[in-house]
Design an enzyme around this catalytic site. Structure first.
Site, PDB file in Angstrom:
ATOM      1  N   CYS A  83      13.490  12.141   5.384  1.00 41.06           N
ATOM      2  CA  CYS A  83      13.406  11.533   7.102  1.00 41.06           C
ATOM      3  C   CYS A  83      15.081  11.805   7.109  1.00 41.06           C
ATOM      4  O   CYS A  83      15.215  12.289   9.129  1.00 41.06           O
ATOM      5  CB  CYS A  83      13.645  10.255   6.723  1.00 41.06           C
ATOM      6  SG  CYS A  83      13.934   9.074   5.790  1.00 41.06           S
ATOM      7  N   GLU A  91       9.693  16.160  14.871  1.00 45.67           N
ATOM      8  CA  GLU A  91       9.893  15.814  13.899  1.00 45.67           C
ATOM      9  C   GLU A  91       9.058  17.137  12.911  1.00 45.67           C
ATOM     10  O   GLU A  91       7.566  16.873  12.959  1.00 45.67           O
ATOM     11  CB  GLU A  91       9.196  14.501  13.059  1.00 45.67           C
ATOM     12  CG  GLU A  91       9.857  15.261  12.002  1.00 45.67           C
ATOM     13  CD  GLU A  91       9.646  13.534  11.020  1.00 45.67           C
ATOM     14  OE1 GLU A  91       8.214  12.796  11.699  1.00 45.67           O
ATOM     15  OE2 GLU A  91      10.482  13.063  10.240  1.00 45.67           O
ATOM     16  N   LYS A  94       0.628  -1.179   0.152  1.00 40.85           N
ATOM     17  CA  LYS A  94       0.263   0.097  -0.150  1.00 40.85           C
ATOM     18  C   LYS A  94       1.208   1.482  -0.055  1.00 40.85           C
ATOM     19  O   LYS A  94       1.341   1.745   0.946  1.00 40.85           O
ATOM     20  CB  LYS A  94      -0.317   0.128   1.008  1.00 40.85           C
ATOM     21  CG  LYS A  94      -2.056   1.148   1.168  1.00 40.85           C
ATOM     22  CD  LYS A  94      -2.461   1.389   2.459  1.00 40.85           C
ATOM     23  CE  LYS A  94      -1.874   2.930   2.988  1.00 40.85           C
ATOM     24  NZ  LYS A  94      -2.025   3.837   2.443  1.00 40.85           N
ATOM     25  N   GLU A 133      10.959   0.997   9.653  1.00 42.93           N
ATOM     26  CA  GLU A 133      11.720   3.074   9.547  1.00 42.93           C
ATOM     27  C   GLU A 133      11.091   3.800   9.723  1.00 42.93           C
ATOM     28  O   GLU A 133      10.282   4.733   9.121  1.00 42.93           O
ATOM     29  CB  GLU A 133      12.161   3.037   7.845  1.00 42.93           C
ATOM     30  CG  GLU A 133      12.775   1.620   7.470  1.00 42.93           C
ATOM     31  CD  GLU A 133      14.023   1.641   8.070  1.00 42.93           C
ATOM     32  OE1 GLU A 133      14.890   2.263   8.358  1.00 42.93           O
ATOM     33  OE2 GLU A 133      14.825   0.600   8.141  1.00 42.93           O
TER      34      GLU A 133
HETATM   35  P1  NDP Z   1       2.371   8.250   8.160  1.00 43.94           P
HETATM   36  O1  NDP Z   1       2.731   7.474   9.405  1.00 43.94           O
HETATM   37  O2  NDP Z   1       0.833   9.244   8.452  1.00 43.94           O
HETATM   38  O3  NDP Z   1       2.046   6.648   6.577  1.00 43.94           O
HETATM   39  C1  NDP Z   1       2.930   6.330   6.370  1.00 43.94           C
HETATM   40  C2  NDP Z   1       1.985   5.121   5.695  1.00 43.94           C
HETATM   41  O4  NDP Z   1       1.774   4.094   7.113  1.00 43.94           O
HETATM   42  C3  NDP Z   1       0.766   5.279   5.050  1.00 43.94           C
HETATM   43  O5  NDP Z   1       0.784   4.768   3.745  1.00 43.94           O
HETATM   44  C4  NDP Z   1      -0.359   5.793   5.318  1.00 43.94           C
HETATM   45  O6  NDP Z   1      -0.842   5.605   4.666  1.00 43.94           O
HETATM   46  C5  NDP Z   1       0.116   3.736   6.665  1.00 43.94           C
HETATM   47  N1  NDP Z   1      -0.472   4.239   7.393  1.00 43.94           N
HETATM   48  C6  NDP Z   1      -1.081   5.064   7.966  1.00 43.94           C
HETATM   49  N2  NDP Z   1      -1.662   4.628   9.813  1.00 43.94           N
HETATM   50  C7  NDP Z   1      -1.788   3.561   8.910  1.00 43.94           C
HETATM   51  C8  NDP Z   1      -2.075   1.640   9.806  1.00 43.94           C
HETATM   52  N3  NDP Z   1      -3.456   1.912  11.182  1.00 43.94           N
HETATM   53  N4  NDP Z   1      -1.760   1.254   9.370  1.00 43.94           N
HETATM   54  C9  NDP Z   1      -1.130   0.609   8.450  1.00 43.94           C
HETATM   55  N5  NDP Z   1      -0.586   1.316   7.957  1.00 43.94           N
HETATM   56  C10 NDP Z   1      -1.120   2.952   8.182  1.00 43.94           C
HETATM   57  O7  NDP Z   1       3.984   8.789   7.404  1.00 43.94           O
HETATM   58  P2  NDP Z   1       3.417   9.958   6.562  1.00 43.94           P
HETATM   59  O8  NDP Z   1       3.371   9.091   5.196  1.00 43.94           O
HETATM   60  O9  NDP Z   1       2.895  11.055   7.208  1.00 43.94           O
HETATM   61  O10 NDP Z   1       4.725  10.058   5.848  1.00 43.94           O
HETATM   62  C11 NDP Z   1       6.264  10.932   6.471  1.00 43.94           C
HETATM   63  C12 NDP Z   1       6.421  10.135   8.089  1.00 43.94           C
HETATM   64  O11 NDP Z   1       7.677   9.282   7.032  1.00 43.94           O
HETATM   65  C13 NDP Z   1       7.625  11.058   9.207  1.00 43.94           C
HETATM   66  O12 NDP Z   1       7.486  10.864   9.793  1.00 43.94           O
HETATM   67  C14 NDP Z   1       9.081  10.912   7.940  1.00 43.94           C
HETATM   68  O13 NDP Z   1      10.306  11.107   9.092  1.00 43.94           O
HETATM   69  C15 NDP Z   1       8.972   9.030   8.138  1.00 43.94           C
HETATM   70  N6  NDP Z   1      10.154   9.026   6.827  1.00 43.94           N
HETATM   71  C16 NDP Z   1      11.326   7.292   7.757  1.00 43.94           C
HETATM   72  C17 NDP Z   1      12.131   6.959   6.568  1.00 43.94           C
HETATM   73  C18 NDP Z   1      12.671   6.591   7.516  1.00 43.94           C
HETATM   74  O14 NDP Z   1      13.522   5.689   6.071  1.00 43.94           O
HETATM   75  N7  NDP Z   1      13.425   6.334   8.424  1.00 43.94           N
HETATM   76  C19 NDP Z   1      11.584   7.454   5.686  1.00 43.94           C
HETATM   77  C20 NDP Z   1      10.629   8.741   4.625  1.00 43.94           C
HETATM   78  C21 NDP Z   1       9.611   8.988   5.894  1.00 43.94           C
HETATM   79  P3  NDP Z   1      -1.977   7.190   4.399  1.00 43.94           P
HETATM   80  O15 NDP Z   1      -1.134   7.595   3.758  1.00 43.94           O
HETATM   81  O16 NDP Z   1      -2.738   6.349   3.322  1.00 43.94           O
HETATM   82  O17 NDP Z   1      -3.140   7.962   5.569  1.00 43.94           O
END
Ligand code: NDP
Length: 479
Positions: A282, A383, A173, A248
């Site tokens: 990130c 963040e 997803k 991550e």
């Molecule tokens: P989110 O945690 O909001 O979402 C990440 C993914 O998880 C999306 O596909 C989201 O869907 C999905 N998701 C949300 N809730 C659930 C759930 N209950 N169960 C399963 N999946 C779920 O993060 P963001 O998309 O806002 O991304 C930004 C974040 O990602 C920042 O904190 C950033 O630091 C981190 N990040 C970390 C990296 C690393 O390598 N450590 C690299 C890049 C980013 P949907 O968007 O449809 O809600």
């Protein structure tokens, strides 16, 4: 443009015919709809993956490798189309999507297509006991891959490529905010001859579609990149089912600058490490600590360079900073700028929404530099994930080490110095999964990637990713 789920090699509408609007961040307009997939769609994707597994897991490494490399080739052939789609969906400059996001997605497939042919197991001869042990690394089965919106195809493929290379079948997803390139990937997979059901892509809300993936009792491993609180939620759901987890998560990375560094290189790279992709990486160095003896000079030079960055439409060639990914995200980032003011932060530049002519409803924000008085203030601890950095001076190595580590996150750190002893002392003691010295975001896909503390659990990259996506079994034979 409406997009569909990719299940069993076919494009399908969601079972309940429910849809979500997809916004173009550069002008704030809805430009398509995406499936609001339910648990039923996830189940369909799971069943298709399960059926494909028996054959894919037995497919020769040579064949798997050729298919992955073919996907990489096709992505490169379609660079312009994918880059345009990524830029439109995410708001990032088209030049960045063309130079980084799409080439890197292709590299992910090529790298793991090659890596799987080199992935070997160990054997241990039990000397004096007439026995030999050997280790098998077998595919897990059906695995879940969930990725965020900031580097959409880049991070989506960073998970999918090793998962399928290792012989698993995937239910994936992408973020609901940036689904477009994941959708286009389905077509490429079919053209490359990836057997149906090996990769299944379901679109929808994290709390519904994502939740159905993490709750699925037969999806045995979850590779997740996203926010720390979502990661904690996933861990809570997955732990009682004993799923394998790779998380991550967020970062709040220190960028530590000493007076003895190569100043011009440091300055140019620091502008990039602060604001690349609108600061929505990130790995961005969002907390800048500068040795007191060069603090004043750095402040003047850095602010001048940041002011010169052009905020504009993503397809304008002159644009350095495109649009933020969504309206709620823009509001969140702006709120932090207000918080800084209440914490005695000084806005040295930026801080305001930008109106781009012809695209007045786009989510544009000036790159913002905040001078802070204390390491402990919220803008320096939480963040923000946007074009906002903090700067403050330090006096000694011990002091900056303490400040750098005094944060809940531990993803990466950057160090600018030419002093070897200092480099060794700090890189050994910084609480981070990745330390860059005199560079930033220089990536070699063989290296382990991931964070400590609230930045995550586990490592991706190279053989670490292939180990994650396999179950280890030891066989002991007495002869
Ligand atoms: P989110 O945690 O909001 O979402 C990440 C993914 O998880 C999306 O596909 C989201 O869907 C999905 N998701 C949300 N809730 C659930 C759930 N209950 N169960 C399963 N999946 C779920 O993060 P963001 O998309 O806002 O991304 C930004 C974040 O990602 C920042 O904190 C950033 O630091 C981190 N990040 C970390 C990296 C690393 O390598 N450590 C690299 C890049 C980013 P949907 O968007 O449809 O809600």
């Amino acid at each position: 443009m409406n997009i569909q789920n990719y299940i069993n090699g076919k494009f399908k509408n969601p079972k309940q015919d429910s849809w979500i609007d997809n916004f173009n961040p550069s002008n704030g307009e809805v430009y398509g709809q995406i499936p609001n997939s339910s648990q039923e769609d996830v189940e369909l994707a799971y069943k298709s993956a399960k059926t494909a597994f028996s054959s894919w897991s037995k497919t020769t490494l040579d064949k798997r490798s050729r298919i992955l490399i073919k996907i990489a080739d096709l992505l490169e052939e379609n660079l312009q189309r994918f880059a345009e789609a990524e830029s439109k969906d995410n708001g990032k400059p088209l030049s960045l999507a063309k130079a980084v996001d799409i080439p890197r997605a292709a590299s992910n497939f090529r790298f793991f297509g090659n890596a799987i042919t080199q992935f070997a197991s160990e054997s241990h001869e039990s000397i004096g006991q007439d026995a030999i042990n050997y280790t098998l690394r077998q595919p897990i089965g059906v695995v879940g891959c969930i990725s965020p919106w900031n580097l959409p195809l880049y991070l989506f493929t960073w998970k999918i490529a090793p998962a399928i290379a290792a012989g698993n079948c995937v239910v994936a997803k992408p973020s609901e905010v940036t689904p477009m390139t994941a959708y286009l990937l389905g077509e490429i997979c079919n053209k490359a001859g990836l057997p149906k059901g090996v990769l299944n892509i379901v679109h929808g809300l994290g709390t519904q579609t994502g939740q159905a993936i993490i709750e699925h009792k037969d999806i045995k491993a979850i590779s997740f990149t996203g926010g720390t609180s979502t990661g904690a939620h996933i861990a809570r759901v997955a732990a009682p089912m004993f799923k394998k987890l790779s998380l991550e998560l967020g970062g709040k990375n220190p960028n530590i600058i000493f007076a003895d560094c190569d100043y011009d290189d440091m300055l140019n790279t620091t502008v990039r490490s602060s604001f690349a992709n609108q600061g929505q990486i990130c790995l961005c160095g969002s907390r800048i600590f500068v040795e007191a003896s060069i603090y004043k000079k750095f402040k003047t030079d850095f602010v001048a360079k940041v002011k010169a960055l052009k905020v504009g439409h993503p397809s304008d060639k002159a644009t350095n900073i495109g649009a933020l990914v969504s309206k709620p995200h823009l509001e969140k980032v702006k709120e932090y700028i207000e918080i800084a003011k209440t914490e005695n932060g000084t806005i040295l530049c930026g801080g305001n929404k930008v109106t781009v002519k012809g695209f007045e409803n786009g989510y544009y924000l000036e790159p913002t530099v905040i001078e802070i008085a204390s390491n402990d203030c919220r803008v320096n601890q939480e963040e923000i994930f946007g074009p906002v950095v903090t700067i403050m001076p330090f006096e000694t190595e011990a002091q900056v080490l303490e400040m750098a580590n005094k944060v809940k996150y531990g993803l990466s750190a950057t160090l600018w110095t030419n002093n070897l002893k200092r480099t060794m002392m700090l890189s050994n003691n910084l609480q981070a999964g990745i330390v860059w010295v005199n560079t930033w975001m220089m990536r070699d896909l063989r290296t382990p990637f991931g964070g400590v503390k609230a930045s995550g659990v586990g490592r991706e990259g190279g053989f670490e990713a292939l180990r994650f996506f396999t179950e280890t079994k030891n066989v002991c034979i007495k002869y």
